[in-house]
Motif scaffolding. Structure first.
Motif, PDB file in Angstrom:
ATOM      1  N   VAL A 174       0.859  -1.121  -0.101  1.00 29.11           N
ATOM      2  CA  VAL A 174       0.209  -0.032   0.119  1.00 29.11           C
ATOM      3  C   VAL A 174       1.172   1.635  -0.125  1.00 29.11           C
ATOM      4  O   VAL A 174       1.606   1.192   1.300  1.00 29.11           O
ATOM      5  CB  VAL A 174      -1.135   0.206   1.170  1.00 29.11           C
ATOM      6  CG1 VAL A 174      -1.930   1.332   1.469  1.00 29.11           C
ATOM      7  CG2 VAL A 174      -1.884  -1.235   1.504  1.00 29.11           C
ATOM      8  N   VAL A 175       0.494   2.032  -1.323  1.00 30.38           N
ATOM      9  CA  VAL A 175       1.172   3.421  -1.198  1.00 30.38           C
ATOM     10  C   VAL A 175       0.531   4.149  -1.456  1.00 30.38           C
ATOM     11  O   VAL A 175      -0.489   4.398  -1.326  1.00 30.38           O
ATOM     12  CB  VAL A 175       2.460   3.402  -2.454  1.00 30.38           C
ATOM     13  CG1 VAL A 175       3.153   2.346  -2.434  1.00 30.38           C
ATOM     14  CG2 VAL A 175       1.505   3.302  -3.964  1.00 30.38           C
ATOM     15  N   GLU A 176       0.907   5.779  -1.352  1.00 33.60           N
ATOM     16  CA  GLU A 176       0.074   6.953  -0.588  1.00 33.60           C
ATOM     17  C   GLU A 176      -0.174   7.441  -2.188  1.00 33.60           C
ATOM     18  O   GLU A 176      -1.783   8.101  -2.232  1.00 33.60           O
ATOM     19  CB  GLU A 176       1.124   8.022  -0.587  1.00 33.60           C
ATOM     20  CG  GLU A 176       0.474   8.899   0.705  1.00 33.60           C
ATOM     21  CD  GLU A 176       1.343   9.287   1.752  1.00 33.60           C
ATOM     22  OE1 GLU A 176       0.836  10.500   1.860  1.00 33.60           O
ATOM     23  OE2 GLU A 176       2.426   9.328   1.615  1.00 33.60           O
ATOM     24  N   TRP A 177       0.489   7.526  -3.738  1.00 37.75           N
ATOM     25  CA  TRP A 177       0.245   8.062  -4.264  1.00 37.75           C
ATOM     26  C   TRP A 177      -0.132   7.464  -5.350  1.00 37.75           C
ATOM     27  O   TRP A 177       0.674   6.050  -5.695  1.00 37.75           O
ATOM     28  CB  TRP A 177       0.641   9.521  -4.988  1.00 37.75           C
ATOM     29  CG  TRP A 177       1.181  10.630  -3.489  1.00 37.75           C
ATOM     30  CD1 TRP A 177       1.938  10.570  -2.866  1.00 37.75           C
ATOM     31  CD2 TRP A 177       0.153  11.360  -3.037  1.00 37.75           C
ATOM     32  NE1 TRP A 177       1.559  10.968  -2.016  1.00 37.75           N
ATOM     33  CE2 TRP A 177       0.386  12.242  -2.169  1.00 37.75           C
ATOM     34  CE3 TRP A 177      -1.055  11.783  -4.139  1.00 37.75           C
ATOM     35  CZ2 TRP A 177      -0.452  12.797  -1.199  1.00 37.75           C
ATOM     36  CZ3 TRP A 177      -1.991  12.829  -3.006  1.00 37.75           C
ATOM     37  CH2 TRP A 177      -1.373  13.633  -2.427  1.00 37.75           C
ATOM     38  N   LYS A 225      -2.316  -9.877   4.673  1.00 40.55           N
ATOM     39  CA  LYS A 225      -0.755  -9.191   4.864  1.00 40.55           C
ATOM     40  C   LYS A 225      -0.723  -8.450   4.036  1.00 40.55           C
ATOM     41  O   LYS A 225      -0.792  -7.915   2.851  1.00 40.55           O
ATOM     42  CB  LYS A 225       0.097 -10.200   4.215  1.00 40.55           C
ATOM     43  CG  LYS A 225       1.935  -9.423   4.994  1.00 40.55           C
ATOM     44  CD  LYS A 225       2.812 -11.195   4.415  1.00 40.55           C
ATOM     45  CE  LYS A 225       2.819 -11.806   4.620  1.00 40.55           C
ATOM     46  NZ  LYS A 225       4.009 -12.823   5.403  1.00 40.55           N
ATOM     47  N   ILE A 226      -0.333  -6.799   5.002  1.00 40.14           N
ATOM     48  CA  ILE A 226       0.025  -5.369   4.278  1.00 40.14           C
ATOM     49  C   ILE A 226       1.045  -4.792   4.720  1.00 40.14           C
ATOM     50  O   ILE A 226       1.251  -4.927   5.513  1.00 40.14           O
ATOM     51  CB  ILE A 226      -1.742  -4.900   4.532  1.00 40.14           C
ATOM     52  CG1 ILE A 226      -3.101  -5.218   3.736  1.00 40.14           C
ATOM     53  CG2 ILE A 226      -0.348  -3.090   4.272  1.00 40.14           C
ATOM     54  CD1 ILE A 226      -3.343  -3.938   4.747  1.00 40.14           C
ATOM     55  N   TYR A 227       1.989  -4.670   3.468  1.00 45.16           N
ATOM     56  CA  TYR A 227       2.964  -3.876   3.717  1.00 45.16           C
ATOM     57  C   TYR A 227       2.557  -1.790   3.427  1.00 45.16           C
ATOM     58  O   TYR A 227       2.429  -1.529   2.369  1.00 45.16           O
ATOM     59  CB  TYR A 227       4.025  -4.045   2.267  1.00 45.16           C
ATOM     60  CG  TYR A 227       4.863  -5.877   2.396  1.00 45.16           C
ATOM     61  CD1 TYR A 227       5.963  -6.017   3.390  1.00 45.16           C
ATOM     62  CD2 TYR A 227       4.301  -6.638   2.202  1.00 45.16           C
ATOM     63  CE1 TYR A 227       6.435  -7.267   3.778  1.00 45.16           C
ATOM     64  CE2 TYR A 227       4.543  -7.818   2.583  1.00 45.16           C
ATOM     65  CZ  TYR A 227       5.485  -7.990   2.978  1.00 45.16           C
ATOM     66  OH  TYR A 227       6.526  -9.613   3.638  1.00 45.16           O
ATOM     67  N   LEU A 228       2.526  -1.962   4.164  1.00 46.07           N
ATOM     68  CA  LEU A 228       2.298  -0.110   4.167  1.00 46.07           C
ATOM     69  C   LEU A 228       4.148   0.690   3.771  1.00 46.07           C
ATOM     70  O   LEU A 228       4.994   0.217   4.741  1.00 46.07           O
ATOM     71  CB  LEU A 228       1.918   0.519   5.486  1.00 46.07           C
ATOM     72  CG  LEU A 228       0.556   0.411   6.097  1.00 46.07           C
ATOM     73  CD1 LEU A 228       0.845   0.645   8.027  1.00 46.07           C
ATOM     74  CD2 LEU A 228      -0.370   0.646   5.084  1.00 46.07           C
ATOM     75  N   CYS A 229       3.601   1.244   2.821  1.00 46.97           N
ATOM     76  CA  CYS A 229       4.857   2.128   1.855  1.00 46.97           C
ATOM     77  C   CYS A 229       4.224   3.358   2.104  1.00 46.97           C
ATOM     78  O   CYS A 229       4.748   3.738   0.275  1.00 46.97           O
ATOM     79  CB  CYS A 229       5.240   1.025   0.811  1.00 46.97           C
ATOM     80  SG  CYS A 229       6.835   1.489   0.601  1.00 46.97           S
ATOM     81  N   LEU A 230       4.200   4.473   3.083  1.00 45.62           N
ATOM     82  CA  LEU A 230       4.266   5.581   2.368  1.00 45.62           C
ATOM     83  C   LEU A 230       5.308   6.388   2.665  1.00 45.62           C
ATOM     84  O   LEU A 230       6.376   6.310   3.352  1.00 45.62           O
ATOM     85  CB  LEU A 230       2.696   5.784   3.510  1.00 45.62           C
ATOM     86  CG  LEU A 230       1.397   4.928   3.493  1.00 45.62           C
ATOM     87  CD1 LEU A 230       0.558   5.852   4.723  1.00 45.62           C
ATOM     88  CD2 LEU A 230       1.118   4.349   2.673  1.00 45.62           C
ATOM     89  N   ASP A 231       4.483   7.895   2.254  1.00 47.93           N
ATOM     90  CA  ASP A 231       5.998   8.560   1.980  1.00 47.93           C
ATOM     91  C   ASP A 231       6.422   8.569   4.233  1.00 47.93           C
ATOM     92  O   ASP A 231       6.176   8.994   4.818  1.00 47.93           O
ATOM     93  CB  ASP A 231       5.336  10.216   1.428  1.00 47.93           C
ATOM     94  CG  ASP A 231       4.968   9.889   0.551  1.00 47.93           C
ATOM     95  OD1 ASP A 231       5.271   8.728  -0.178  1.00 47.93           O
ATOM     96  OD2 ASP A 231       5.030  10.824  -0.920  1.00 47.93           O
ATOM     97  N   GLY A 288       3.091  11.688   4.892  1.00 42.55           N
ATOM     98  CA  GLY A 288       3.037  10.206   5.595  1.00 42.55           C
ATOM     99  C   GLY A 288       2.895   9.495   6.732  1.00 42.55           C
ATOM    100  O   GLY A 288       2.482   8.727   6.913  1.00 42.55           O
ATOM    101  N   ILE A 289       3.997  10.223   7.111  1.00 45.72           N
ATOM    102  CA  ILE A 289       4.241   9.538   8.519  1.00 45.72           C
ATOM    103  C   ILE A 289       3.104   9.157  10.198  1.00 45.72           C
ATOM    104  O   ILE A 289       2.395   8.531   9.722  1.00 45.72           O
ATOM    105  CB  ILE A 289       5.309  10.330   9.804  1.00 45.72           C
ATOM    106  CG1 ILE A 289       6.576  10.024   9.031  1.00 45.72           C
ATOM    107  CG2 ILE A 289       4.560   9.845  11.157  1.00 45.72           C
ATOM    108  CD1 ILE A 289       7.675  10.839   9.551  1.00 45.72           C
TER     109      ILE A 289
END
Length: 222
Positions: A152-155, A192-198, A203-204
């Motif tokens: 999961v990413v932000e943009w 299963k989720i990988y959070l990969c935000l800015d 993002g934090i």
């Protein structure tokens, strides 16, 4: 004419607009868009595969839609226009946003030059609620199921870059934190989720808000 009075009309408006934006990208006069894509390491195949298009400064989209007997009231309600004839996304790269079943329900427009806002988004509507939509989930879901996890990413641009690099199980949360509705859709496919935000402040904050939503869920979060 009565056909345009129900929810289906919104889907038709966005589908038509997406096709129109597609045509604009490939016009010879818009070569600067392809140059911008090259600077961002996006290939022409990626632009086509992800339906990334372009909204020029033009009244033609409005005219095209009104010629289909769509009322001005419904066009303004769609959120594509800020007022009569004025396209909200003028001069931006267009990322169509689809729901779980693949119907286009909104757009994100990214500015090409320096300026704010960097991203401009469709407002909430009868068919679009950002707390329920994950960018590219409708086409990433088979890969997510096969690989047993989701990134999961932000943009939108983050999602596209990952797919271009071979990470076909990536989705974008589209300018919000992960919600209970998002998790409900994801849990149909994987736990299963990988959070990969800015790593910036927004993002934090989105990361911690996402973790709050994941509390109590049977989800392995990394």
């Amino acid at each position: 004419k009565e056909r345009w009075s129900n929810q289906t009309s919104m889907y038709d408006i966005y589908k038509h607009a997406a096709n129109w934006y597609h045509e604009q990208l490939l016009k010879s006069g818009n070569i600067e868009i392809l140059e911008y894509a090259k600077k961002r390491w996006l290939t022409l195949d990626t632009l086509k595969n992800f339906s990334i298009w372009y909204a020029p400064n033009s009244w033609e989209l409005w005219n095209s839609l009104t010629s289909m007997w769509i009322s001005e009231e419904i066009l303004l309600e769609s959120g594509i226009f800020v007022w009569k004839r004025k396209d909200k996304f003028n001069g931006r790269l267009i990322f169509p946003i689809a729901n779980f079943t693949g119907n286009i329900v909104g757009f994100t427009g990214r500015i090409l030059d320096i300026g704010e806002p960097k991203y401009l988004n469709s407002p909430a509507s009868k068919i679009f609620n950002k707390s329920e939509i994950l960018y590219w989930l409708h086409l990433a879901k088979s890969s997510i199921s096969k690989l047993g996890c989701v990134i999961v990413v932000e943009w939108q641009m983050d999602t596209v870059k990952l797919h271009q690099a071979g990470f076909t199980n990536a989705v974008g949360i589209s300018w919000t934190a992960l919600t209970k509705e998002h998790i409900r859709f994801i849990s149909r496919l994987t736990h299963k989720i990988y959070l990969c935000l800015d790593s910036d402040k927004a993002g934090i904050n989105a990361t911690f808000s996402s973790l709050d939503s994941l509390l109590g869920e049977e989800i392995d979060t990394r």
